[in-house]
Design an enzyme around this catalytic site. Structure first.
Site, PDB file in Angstrom:
ATOM      1  N   HIS A 471       0.832  -1.211   0.000  1.00 15.55           N
ATOM      2  CA  HIS A 471       0.000   0.000   0.000  1.00 15.55           C
ATOM      3  C   HIS A 471       0.864   1.259   0.000  1.00 15.55           C
ATOM      4  O   HIS A 471       0.683   2.148  -0.838  1.00 15.55           O
ATOM      5  CB  HIS A 471      -0.913  -0.014   1.230  1.00 15.55           C
ATOM      6  CG  HIS A 471      -1.779   1.205   1.353  1.00 15.55           C
ATOM      7  ND1 HIS A 471      -3.094   1.239   0.937  1.00 15.55           N
ATOM      8  CD2 HIS A 471      -1.520   2.454   1.835  1.00 15.55           C
ATOM      9  CE1 HIS A 471      -3.601   2.438   1.155  1.00 15.55           C
ATOM     10  NE2 HIS A 471      -2.660   3.200   1.701  1.00 15.55           N
ATOM     11  N   GLU A 472       1.784   1.334   0.936  1.00  8.96           N
ATOM     12  CA  GLU A 472       2.592   2.551   1.044  1.00  8.96           C
ATOM     13  C   GLU A 472       3.499   2.743  -0.163  1.00  8.96           C
ATOM     14  O   GLU A 472       3.771   3.875  -0.570  1.00  8.96           O
ATOM     15  CB  GLU A 472       3.408   2.537   2.346  1.00  8.96           C
ATOM     16  CG  GLU A 472       2.567   2.597   3.607  1.00  8.96           C
ATOM     17  CD  GLU A 472       1.622   3.794   3.646  1.00  8.96           C
ATOM     18  OE1 GLU A 472       1.982   4.862   3.099  1.00  8.96           O
ATOM     19  OE2 GLU A 472       0.518   3.657   4.206  1.00  8.96           O
ATOM     20  N   HIS A 475       1.762   4.704  -2.747  1.00  9.22           N
ATOM     21  CA  HIS A 475       1.928   6.155  -2.583  1.00  9.22           C
ATOM     22  C   HIS A 475       3.283   6.598  -3.117  1.00  9.22           C
ATOM     23  O   HIS A 475       3.406   7.637  -3.775  1.00  9.22           O
ATOM     24  CB  HIS A 475       1.841   6.532  -1.103  1.00  9.22           C
ATOM     25  CG  HIS A 475       0.465   6.512  -0.528  1.00  9.22           C
ATOM     26  ND1 HIS A 475      -0.591   7.212  -1.072  1.00  9.22           N
ATOM     27  CD2 HIS A 475      -0.028   5.890   0.586  1.00  9.22           C
ATOM     28  CE1 HIS A 475      -1.669   7.029  -0.329  1.00  9.22           C
ATOM     29  NE2 HIS A 475      -1.361   6.229   0.671  1.00  9.22           N
ATOM     30  N   HIS A 478       3.304   6.911  -6.771  1.00 11.87           N
ATOM     31  CA  HIS A 478       2.573   8.114  -7.183  1.00 11.87           C
ATOM     32  C   HIS A 478       3.520   9.315  -7.185  1.00 11.87           C
ATOM     33  O   HIS A 478       3.458  10.183  -8.077  1.00 11.87           O
ATOM     34  CB  HIS A 478       1.396   8.341  -6.236  1.00 11.87           C
ATOM     35  CG  HIS A 478       0.288   9.149  -6.814  1.00 11.87           C
ATOM     36  ND1 HIS A 478      -0.877   9.416  -6.113  1.00 11.87           N
ATOM     37  CD2 HIS A 478       0.138   9.778  -8.000  1.00 11.87           C
ATOM     38  CE1 HIS A 478      -1.678  10.160  -6.860  1.00 11.87           C
ATOM     39  NE2 HIS A 478      -1.086  10.397  -8.007  1.00 11.87           N
TER      40      HIS A 478
END
Length: 684
Positions: A471-472, A475, A478
């Site tokens: 998940h991280e 980020h 991104h």
């Protein structure tokens, strides 16, 4: 101070901050100098020609504040990940000053007049799409920051912003202190029955590091249901852990209940001053949701089926409890029992238990052969560790990321282990934001809170730890893939209810067969996780969806209720625990066995972070995520082709395009909720 490592741009690769040279004494002078410098830059803009241009106003505004950005990016990462009494004092001092500094810019009438003049003439300026969006977004930001208020209104707004900044800092520091103080210290190893050998050793090492040699210490993570509850066989120890978790910051001596009420009241007053019915209406106006009614319609649609699912699960867990040999006089299912008995049911029904997975989930292998490998398969990038570059803590690792053509893309820093100086949870920060205007490449950080094993022992993860890693890193991607001209739009600078979308999509890779087979290998034998175990694990994942959805919705609606208060007066004299109880009851989520994922006093996302009236965004983004995962899996093109389209049309664009238009550009249509309902078991 004439010598300060922040006063000049870093000479290190990618402008990585020179952490080895930075001391606490450097922060305040750099903040003070940075604010003075930016205000001088703003003065130069407003003293320019009476007929403003995009270049002499908007572009120069984007260039301003370089020193302030450098120090703020470093300091606030340190304040969250490796705090000290010194950084706490600095944060308490500087936060209100930074709020006042922001107000000095956005409430500058001459600067707003130039922005307004450009906006009125926007069709005559020959701007390209990114320039036009930048001008429009700046105007929105000025208006929402109070640029149209009269003088008295602006004075009060400045006071409110300073008070809110100070209160948010107070909440965050109280929360870390309360979480550390709530650590459960045990006298005997027998009390840890059910916990694996690695977990027992880690608890002993944790106790030693906290000044309790010969004991065992279970430190809390920043959410209600502690992961260790799934393993502890001693029901009374589970009760102690859950009681400590739920009681943080509340009760007679709890400070954060009072701070939370004060913050909510200040936000309500500010919203009213700016012309909004409540803070929630103010918060969602510039999100993709746009209106409170849209958020409430979605959340309201999810509550009844989620509760029904959870009640069915509770019945199954109760049956499992009653069919054991337990002689406990309290035969009712309690909140501290749920995770333990869920694991028992999973183990019996699916032959999967958390401890049996750990030997296949070693941190370094999951990181390199899972997280990085998945990004290589989807996007063509490669990652290489840079031992020559120094992070801000000895445990921080630095990696260089290369694009598909071998060109340098940016730096990724991984800070994976929990420590008393780090706040709970997991998050991504940017130390350097990508910008073609500033000729800057991204430097991003992932912070997690994995329990650190004793020296010499491997870090074996839970399945939830693996999910958080993926998940991280979503980020991080991104930020790393950002390819925009202006820093305003860089990386994760998108609406709050959109920012979780790319990171949630990245979770899909953790269970993809070709990815899982590459990283899930036994720490001792190197054997891959058996195919049958993989299948059973997938089935076990679906069990407990009712619990997970209710736990999340409890927090989302608690956040929403705090910020739907119509005026500060409505919160006068409110007791945080009473308010919370009533909010959950009205939402239909008052299940004693499933507390909200965050209670008010440790809900850092909304009271010391940026998610106020925005915690709904996780499930709002999950609508996009589930739809996108379905697209990735439809077989219409290769994973690599799909990854390239996702990167090109969405990840690289940051906030430079409308988020939902970016979604439609690769998906071919607007998002649909159906895939989410199926995923969460709510379709019926």
């Amino acid at each position: 101070m004439t010598s300060n490592p922040f006063f000049e741009p870093s000479a290190l690769a990618y402008r990585l901050p020179p952490f080895a040279e930075i001391g606490e004494e450097h922060y305040l002078p750099a903040f003070e100098c940075g604010m003075v410098e930016q205000l001088a830059e703003i003065a130069a803009i407003t003293s320019g020609a009476d007929d403003p241009t995009f270049a002499d106003t908007v572009v120069e505004l984007e260039r301003s504040g370089d020193l302030l950005t450098r120090v703020a990016n470093v300091f606030f990462n340190i304040a969250a990940s490796d705090s000290s009494a010194g950084t706490d004092a600095i944060e308490a001092e500087i936060s209100p000053k930074l709020a006042a500094h922001r107000d000095a810019i956005y409430l500058d009438p001459a600067l707003f007049a130039r922005i307004e003049s450009l906006y009125r003439r926007r069709d005559e300026l020959g701007l390209d799409a990114e320039e036009l969006r930048l001008l429009e977004q700046y105007r929105i930001r000025f208006v929402r920051a109070g640029a149209r208020l009269d003088a008295a209104g602006q004075v009060r707004l400045r006071e409110l912003n300073a008070e809110l900044a100070a209160a948010a800092t107070e909440f965050g520091q109280n929360n870390l202190a309360a979480t550390n103080a709530a650590t459960v210290v045990l006298d005997t190893a027998g009390e840890l029955a059910g916990l694996g050998p690695v977990g027992v050793a880690a608890a002993a090492e944790n106790a030693r590091s906290l000044g309790h040699p010969g004991a065992w210490a279970l430190s809390l993570q920043n959410f209600s249901n502690q992961s260790v509850l799934a393993e502890l066989a001693d029901r009374d120890v589970r009760r102690r852990v859950m009681t400590a978790s739920l009681g943080r910051g509340l009760g007679q001596d709890g400070r954060n209940g009072h701070v939370a009420v004060r913050i909510a009241a200040l936000r309500a007053e500010r919203a009213a001053l700016l012309g909004y019915s409540d803070h929630a209406a103010y918060a969602v106006q510039d999100q993709t949701a746009k209106t409170p009614e849209a958020v409430e319609e979605m959340l309201g649609r999810l509550v009844p089926p989620a509760v029904a699912n959870a009640e069915r699960e509770a019945g199954e867990l109760m049956t499992a409890m009653l069919t054991t040999d337990s002689q406990d006089s309290d035969a009712d299912l309690r909140s501290w029992d749920w995770q333990f008995w869920s694991e028992k049911v999973r183990a019996e029904r699916f032959s999967v238990d958390a401890e049996s997975l750990r030997p296949y989930l070693e941190l370094d292998r999951v990181l390199r052969d899972g997280v990085f490998f998945a990004a290589e398969q989807a996007y063509g990038i490669t990652v290489r560790e840079r031992d020559d570059l120094v992070g801000y803590h000895p445990e921080v690792r630095v990696f260089e990321v290369f694009d598909v053509d071998g060109s340098a893309l940016g730096l990724f820093l991984g800070d994976f282990f929990a420590r008393p100086s780090k706040r709970g949870g997991a998050w991504m920060n940017e130390l350097v934001s990508q910008s073609r205007l500033l000729e800057a490449q991204p430097v991003v950080v992932n912070n997690l809170n994995i329990v650190k094993p004793p020296a010499g022992e491997p870090a074996l993860l839970t399945w939830d730890n693996v999910r958080t890693l993926f998940h991280e890193f979503g980020h991080a991607l991104h930020g790393l893939f950002s390819d925009v001209r202006y820093p305003f739009f860089s990386g994760t600078e998108v609406p709050r209810d959109f920012v979780e979308f790319p990171s949630q999509v990245n979770e899909m890779w953790m269970a993809r067969p070709e990815i899982l087979a590459n990283y899930a290998k036994h720490i001792d034998t190197g054997e891959p996780m058996p195919a049958a175990l993989v299948e059973r694990m997938a089935a076990a994942e679906r069990f407990g969806e009712g619990f997970r959805t209710v736990e999340y919705l409890g927090a989302a609606l608690l956040d929403w209720t705090w910020h739907r208060a119509p005026a500060a007066e409505a919160l006068a004299g409110v007791d945080a625990e009473t308010f919370e109880e009533e909010a959950l009851r009205k939402a239909g989520l008052a299940m004693e066995t499933i507390p909200p994922r965050y209670r008010t006093a440790y809900f850092a996302h909304i009271f010391s972070g940026g998610y106020a009236a925005g915690y709904y965004s996780y499930i709002w983004s999950e609508v996009l995520d589930a739809d996108t995962v379905e697209w990735f899996n439809d077989g219409a093109a290769s994973t690599r082709a799909k990854g390239e389209a996702f990167r090109r049309e969405l990840l690289s664009r940051g906030g430079s395009v409308d988020p939902l238009e970016a979604f439609a550009s690769f998906r071919g249509r607007a998002p649909e909720i159906g895939p989410l309902l199926v995923r969460r078991g709510l379709a019926d």
